[in-house]
Motif scaffolding. Structure first.
Motif, PDB file in Angstrom:
ATOM      1  N   GLU A 186       0.831  -1.204   0.000  1.00 48.97           N
ATOM      2  CA  GLU A 186       0.000   0.000   0.000  1.00 48.97           C
ATOM      3  C   GLU A 186       0.868   1.258   0.000  1.00 48.97           C
ATOM      4  N   HIS A 187       1.991   1.202   0.671  1.00 46.67           N
ATOM      5  CA  HIS A 187       2.893   2.353   0.720  1.00 46.67           C
ATOM      6  C   HIS A 187       3.687   2.519  -0.573  1.00 46.67           C
ATOM      7  N   ASN A 218      -1.616   2.859  -4.413  1.00 44.11           N
ATOM      8  CA  ASN A 218      -1.700   2.492  -2.987  1.00 44.11           C
ATOM      9  C   ASN A 218      -2.723   1.381  -2.743  1.00 44.11           C
TER      10      ASN A 218
END
Length: 429
Positions: A249-250, A255
């Motif tokens: 997600e980062h 994301n």
């Protein structure tokens, strides 16, 4: 009267990409080939997938390239990006090049190799044959195997260690000695279905950042990607796997959350830069990962392994055809170690450091400028091809013609024996 050929049988330890390809090539020359595999089936892990010109040329020589191309695809090129996805520079593939890079996961490639190897009349593959010890004398090399039927000892003119990074052949020869280092980095390799193309990504992308660097490369025609990223050092495997969704997600464009992609597998591992003290000890010869390791960024380990195959095949067939003595195998060891030390090791380190190291910024900028020029500069394009070709070597200049009254082109003493003597090495179970 036809003279007797010096090499009648070769044992290959390991049914991986190196072992199977060498098996095909050597069996086509009428040599009896026995491949020993410790497992009961081929590796199913979809690992390294990109094959450069050196690999293409060797697949062509083995007569399997067309079948490989039917299952593979040609990536459009490779590029480097900022963390936010901004394009920095790239190198496009030249699809009209007969040696253009192709992409196919390694598990699929070795299954294709295996199908071809099965067609060779002088080839056999023995499953569940785990090498636990080795021995040799002036006449042959032998391996001691644990099998479902009990312990067996098998002999051949040569034994080729193609049994990977944890090679038992190498350990039997050198014990724990595998000179080099484990890099101070933690890598997480994942395979995932996620649409990077919708964010403008190429088929192969390196993201440059001091901490949040990663690689994303499409490895199958149906859209599976290899995503390899770094993470903090010192956690357990369980902790790294638990962090995977957070890291995705980062790091990744868009994301994504777990429902946005299909994760196929994830595996934490350490990066190694290592090279065996010798690739030849008497009648035992090391090849590819059994002989040397490097980090995967830029594919130097895989490409270097194919170059080992080219070199060793050329040397063995020169012996078989009476063009040289088996001293050429000492030269194989010398040259392949030199190629690792002067090309594979420093270039692979540079490929990795280019992604994150602050002190690599000047080199990084120069490299990106070169990439931009390569689109239109034919001389630079030729230079790139010449660089890969430099991993190979013409061994014919090192041939030593066997004496007219020589037995068969093989020396009466095994070269570089362990501890100065030819003997037995048994490995504790």
């Amino acid at each position: 009267m036809v003279s007797e050929k010096p090499i009648k049988r070769i044992i290959i330890v390991g049914a991986g990409p190196a072992g199977l390809l060498l098996g095909i090539l050597l069996a086509k020359q009428g040599i009896n080939i026995t491949i020993l595999e410790a497992n009961t089936e081929l590796d199913k892990n979809p690992r390294a997938a990109h094959y450069a010109s050196i690999a293409i040329q060797e697949m062509r020589r083995a007569g399997i390239l067309e079948d490989v191309r039917k299952e593979a695809y040609i990536p459009e090129g490779v590029c480097w990006r900022e963390f936010d996805g901004t394009y920095i520079a790239g190198i496009k593939s030249h699809v009209d090049d007969p040696d253009v890079m192709i992409c196919l996961p390694l598990d699929k490639l070795i299954r294709l190799y295996y199908r071809h190897f099965q067609k060779e009349k002088t080839g056999e593959l023995l499953w569940a044959h785990k090498v636990v010890g080795i021995e040799q004398d002036v006449k042959e090399a032998r391996v001691i195997c644990e099998t479902p039927e009990g312990t067996k000892t098998l002999g051949a003119d040569y034994v080729l260690g193609c049994d990977g990074a944890n090679s038992q052949v190498r350990k039997s020869l050198f014990g724990k000695e595998y000179p080099g280092e484990t890099l101070h980095s933690q890598i997480i390799a994942t395979n995932v279905y996620y649409d990077f193309h919708k964010f403008g990504y190429w088929d192969s992308n390196f993201i440059v950042h001091p901490e949040d660097w990663y690689m994303a490369a499409k490895i199958t025609p149906d859209g599976m990607w290899r995503v390899t990223y770094g993470d903090k050092i010192g956690l357990s495997t369980k902790e790294y796997l638990e962090r995977q969704s957070m890291r995705y997600e980062h790091l990744l464009p868009g994301n994504p959350k777990p429902g946005d992609y299909k994760l196929m597998n994830a595996s934490p591992y350490k990066l190694q830069q290592r090279c065996a003290p010798s690739f030849r000890v008497g009648r035992f010869i090391l090849v590819a990962d059994a002989a040397h390791l490097c980090n995967p960024f830029g594919g130097m380990g895989l490409t270097g392994g194919f170059a080992d195959i080219t070199s060793l095949y050329d040397c063995l067939i020169a012996i078989q055809n009476g063009l040289t003595t088996d001293k050429i195998l000492d030269k194989y060891s010398e040259i392949r170690i030199k190629k690792w030390a002067e090309i594979i090791d420093p270039v692979s380190r540079g490929n990795f450091r280019r992604l994150w190291a602050e002190d690599a910024i000047p080199e990084r900028l120069a490299f990106f400028e070169m990439c931009k020029k390569m689109d239109t500069d034919e001389e630079l394009q030729k230079g790139g091809a010449a660089f890969l070709n430099s991993l190979n070597e013409d061994f014919s200049k090192y041939y030593i013609k066997p004496e007219a009254n020589g037995a068969n082109g093989t020396s009466s003493q095994s070269s570089n024996p362990v501890n100065g003597e030819v003997g037995v090495e048994l490995v504790a179970k």
